[in-house]
Design a protein around this motif. Structure first.
Motif, PDB file in Angstrom:
ATOM      1  N   SER A  26      43.493 105.762  34.817  1.00 53.18           N
ATOM      2  CA  SER A  26      42.507 104.885  35.445  1.00 53.18           C
ATOM      3  C   SER A  26      42.668 103.452  34.965  1.00 53.18           C
ATOM      4  O   SER A  26      42.580 102.519  35.753  1.00 53.18           O
ATOM      5  CB  SER A  26      41.091 105.376  35.132  1.00 53.18           C
ATOM      6  N   LEU A  27      42.901 103.276  33.675  1.00 51.06           N
ATOM      7  CA  LEU A  27      43.097 101.939  33.127  1.00 51.06           C
ATOM      8  C   LEU A  27      44.348 101.305  33.721  1.00 51.06           C
ATOM      9  O   LEU A  27      44.342 100.121  34.065  1.00 51.06           O
ATOM     10  CB  LEU A  27      43.191 101.979  31.600  1.00 51.06           C
ATOM     11  N   ALA A  28      45.404 102.088  33.891  1.00 52.19           N
ATOM     12  CA  ALA A  28      46.633 101.566  34.487  1.00 52.19           C
ATOM     13  C   ALA A  28      46.374 101.093  35.910  1.00 52.19           C
ATOM     14  O   ALA A  28      46.849 100.030  36.320  1.00 52.19           O
ATOM     15  CB  ALA A  28      47.723 102.636  34.468  1.00 52.19           C
ATOM     16  N   CYS A  29      45.594 101.850  36.652  1.00 51.67           N
ATOM     17  CA  CYS A  29      45.283 101.497  38.035  1.00 51.67           C
ATOM     18  C   CYS A  29      44.414 100.239  38.091  1.00 51.67           C
ATOM     19  O   CYS A  29      44.706  99.298  38.829  1.00 51.67           O
ATOM     20  CB  CYS A  29      44.590 102.660  38.726  1.00 51.67           C
ATOM     21  N   ILE A  30      43.367 100.208  37.293  1.00 49.94           N
ATOM     22  CA  ILE A  30      42.462  99.054  37.262  1.00 49.94           C
ATOM     23  C   ILE A  30      43.222  97.794  36.851  1.00 49.94           C
ATOM     24  O   ILE A  30      43.069  96.733  37.454  1.00 49.94           O
ATOM     25  CB  ILE A  30      41.281  99.312  36.304  1.00 49.94           C
ATOM     26  N   THR A  31      44.056  97.928  35.834  1.00 53.23           N
ATOM     27  CA  THR A  31      44.845  96.802  35.350  1.00 53.23           C
ATOM     28  C   THR A  31      45.791  96.310  36.432  1.00 53.23           C
ATOM     29  O   THR A  31      45.909  95.107  36.673  1.00 53.23           O
ATOM     30  CB  THR A  31      45.642  97.202  34.095  1.00 53.23           C
ATOM     31  N   CYS A  32      46.446  97.236  37.103  1.00 51.81           N
ATOM     32  CA  CYS A  32      47.390  96.869  38.158  1.00 51.81           C
ATOM     33  C   CYS A  32      46.689  96.156  39.305  1.00 51.81           C
ATOM     34  O   CYS A  32      47.135  95.092  39.743  1.00 51.81           O
ATOM     35  CB  CYS A  32      48.116  98.108  38.665  1.00 51.81           C
ATOM     36  N   VAL A  33      45.601  96.723  39.795  1.00 49.74           N
ATOM     37  CA  VAL A  33      44.901  96.121  40.934  1.00 49.74           C
ATOM     38  C   VAL A  33      44.405  94.716  40.586  1.00 49.74           C
ATOM     39  O   VAL A  33      44.574  93.776  41.368  1.00 49.74           O
ATOM     40  CB  VAL A  33      43.742  97.029  41.412  1.00 49.74           C
ATOM     41  N   ALA A  34      43.821  94.558  39.404  1.00 46.90           N
ATOM     42  CA  ALA A  34      43.339  93.236  38.981  1.00 46.90           C
ATOM     43  C   ALA A  34      44.496  92.247  38.863  1.00 46.90           C
ATOM     44  O   ALA A  34      44.387  91.089  39.277  1.00 46.90           O
ATOM     45  CB  ALA A  34      42.590  93.350  37.655  1.00 46.90           C
ATOM     46  N   THR A  35      45.605  92.718  38.327  1.00 47.68           N
ATOM     47  CA  THR A  35      46.778  91.855  38.164  1.00 47.68           C
ATOM     48  C   THR A  35      47.355  91.454  39.507  1.00 47.68           C
ATOM     49  O   THR A  35      47.675  90.281  39.738  1.00 47.68           O
ATOM     50  CB  THR A  35      47.855  92.567  37.319  1.00 47.68           C
ATOM     51  N   VAL A  36      47.481  92.412  40.416  1.00 43.81           N
ATOM     52  CA  VAL A  36      48.034  92.106  41.739  1.00 43.81           C
ATOM     53  C   VAL A  36      47.146  91.099  42.465  1.00 43.81           C
ATOM     54  O   VAL A  36      47.649  90.180  43.113  1.00 43.81           O
ATOM     55  CB  VAL A  36      48.236  93.390  42.573  1.00 43.81           C
ATOM     56  N   LYS A  37      45.839  91.234  42.329  1.00 46.54           N
ATOM     57  CA  LYS A  37      44.933  90.260  42.954  1.00 46.54           C
ATOM     58  C   LYS A  37      45.157  88.869  42.378  1.00 46.54           C
ATOM     59  O   LYS A  37      45.166  87.871  43.107  1.00 46.54           O
ATOM     60  CB  LYS A  37      43.481  90.688  42.777  1.00 46.54           C
ATOM     61  N   GLY A  38      45.341  88.778  41.063  1.00 42.24           N
ATOM     62  CA  GLY A  38      45.615  87.486  40.427  1.00 42.24           C
ATOM     63  C   GLY A  38      46.957  86.918  40.841  1.00 42.24           C
ATOM     64  O   GLY A  38      47.095  85.717  41.100  1.00 42.24           O
ATOM     65  N   VAL A  39      47.966  87.789  40.920  1.00 41.12           N
ATOM     66  CA  VAL A  39      49.297  87.360  41.345  1.00 41.12           C
ATOM     67  C   VAL A  39      49.255  86.913  42.804  1.00 41.12           C
ATOM     68  O   VAL A  39      49.901  85.940  43.183  1.00 41.12           O
ATOM     69  CB  VAL A  39      50.330  88.500  41.152  1.00 41.12           C
ATOM     70  N   GLU A  40      48.473  87.621  43.604  1.00 40.26           N
ATOM     71  CA  GLU A  40      48.336  87.269  45.023  1.00 40.26           C
ATOM     72  C   GLU A  40      47.845  85.830  45.170  1.00 40.26           C
ATOM     73  O   GLU A  40      48.401  85.045  45.945  1.00 40.26           O
ATOM     74  CB  GLU A  40      47.376  88.230  45.698  1.00 40.26           C
ATOM     75  N   ALA A  41      46.820  85.471  44.418  1.00 38.53           N
ATOM     76  CA  ALA A  41      46.280  84.109  44.489  1.00 38.53           C
ATOM     77  C   ALA A  41      47.335  83.090  44.081  1.00 38.53           C
ATOM     78  O   ALA A  41      47.506  82.056  44.741  1.00 38.53           O
ATOM     79  CB  ALA A  41      45.043  83.990  43.598  1.00 38.53           C
ATOM     80  N   LYS A  42      48.064  83.373  43.001  1.00 44.00           N
ATOM     81  CA  LYS A  42      49.099  82.454  42.531  1.00 44.00           C
ATOM     82  C   LYS A  42      50.256  82.377  43.526  1.00 44.00           C
ATOM     83  O   LYS A  42      50.753  81.294  43.823  1.00 44.00           O
ATOM     84  CB  LYS A  42      49.615  82.878  41.159  1.00 44.00           C
ATOM     85  N   ALA A  43      50.680  83.512  44.056  1.00 47.25           N
ATOM     86  CA  ALA A  43      51.799  83.548  44.998  1.00 47.25           C
ATOM     87  C   ALA A  43      51.464  82.780  46.274  1.00 47.25           C
ATOM     88  O   ALA A  43      52.298  82.039  46.795  1.00 47.25           O
ATOM     89  CB  ALA A  43      52.175  84.987  45.327  1.00 47.25           C
ATOM     90  N   LEU A  44      50.249  82.944  46.765  1.00 44.97           N
ATOM     91  CA  LEU A  44      49.840  82.231  47.979  1.00 44.97           C
ATOM     92  C   LEU A  44      49.718  80.739  47.728  1.00 44.97           C
ATOM     93  O   LEU A  44      50.059  79.927  48.584  1.00 44.97           O
ATOM     94  CB  LEU A  44      48.533  82.811  48.509  1.00 44.97           C
ATOM     95  N   ALA A  45      49.248  80.365  46.538  1.00 42.02           N
ATOM     96  CA  ALA A  45      49.084  78.951  46.204  1.00 42.02           C
ATOM     97  C   ALA A  45      50.429  78.260  45.955  1.00 42.02           C
ATOM     98  O   ALA A  45      50.580  77.074  46.230  1.00 42.02           O
ATOM     99  CB  ALA A  45      48.193  78.797  44.974  1.00 42.02           C
ATOM    100  N   GLU A  46      51.401  79.034  45.438  1.00 40.39           N
ATOM    101  CA  GLU A  46      52.676  78.424  45.048  1.00 40.39           C
ATOM    102  C   GLU A  46      53.854  78.886  45.902  1.00 40.39           C
ATOM    103  O   GLU A  46      55.001  78.777  45.491  1.00 40.39           O
ATOM    104  CB  GLU A  46      52.939  78.708  43.569  1.00 40.39           C
ATOM    105  N   GLY A  47      53.587  79.435  47.039  1.00 38.15           N
ATOM    106  CA  GLY A  47      54.661  79.817  47.945  1.00 38.15           C
ATOM    107  C   GLY A  47      55.480  81.017  47.504  1.00 38.15           C
ATOM    108  O   GLY A  47      56.639  81.131  47.863  1.00 38.15           O
ATOM    109  N   GLY A  48      54.904  81.883  46.706  1.00 39.30           N
ATOM    110  CA  GLY A  48      55.596  83.108  46.313  1.00 39.30           C
ATOM    111  C   GLY A  48      56.424  83.005  45.056  1.00 39.30           C
ATOM    112  O   GLY A  48      57.102  83.949  44.685  1.00 39.30           O
TER     113      GLY A  48
END
Length: 103
Positions: A26-48
């Motif tokens: 569960s911790l691995a899943c929660i950590t992954c989802v939170a991280t992907v959401k953070g990466v998503e914001a950075k990737a969209l802001a910086e062109g991937g």
């Protein structure tokens, strides 16, 4: 067909529970989802353009617990590339983490 899918799902569930205790899974899943959401914001802001060290920093920021530290360190260059590629295809964070076998 349905029977094969059910057997596959059951085997995947048993395998995951043998690899990680339920709380760790569960911790691995929660950590992954939170991280992907953070990466998503950075990737969209910086062109991937997101590097491994960026993902590590985002992960530690999103899930600032001692238990999550080793999970953050597990993201390698391959996983970063997969995460960014799937984000660009508008794949939801939970689905990305399932494909990375974190959920």
């Amino acid at each position: 067909m349905m029977r094969t899918a059910l057997i596959t799902l059951l085997l995947a569930s048993v395998t995951m529970s043998m690899i990680l205790p339920r709380s760790q899974a569960s911790l691995a899943c929660i950590t992954c989802v939170a991280t992907v959401k953070g990466v998503e914001a950075k990737a969209l802001a910086e062109g991937g353009n997101v590097a491994k060290h960026d993902v590590d920093q985002i992960c530690l920021k999103e899930v600032p617990t001692h238990n999550a530290e080793h999970l953050c360190e597990e993201y390698g260059e391959h996983e970063v590339d997969v995460i960014v590629a799937l984000i660009k295809k508008d794949v939801p964070p939970k689905t990305i983490c399932q494909q990375l076998n974190k959920c």
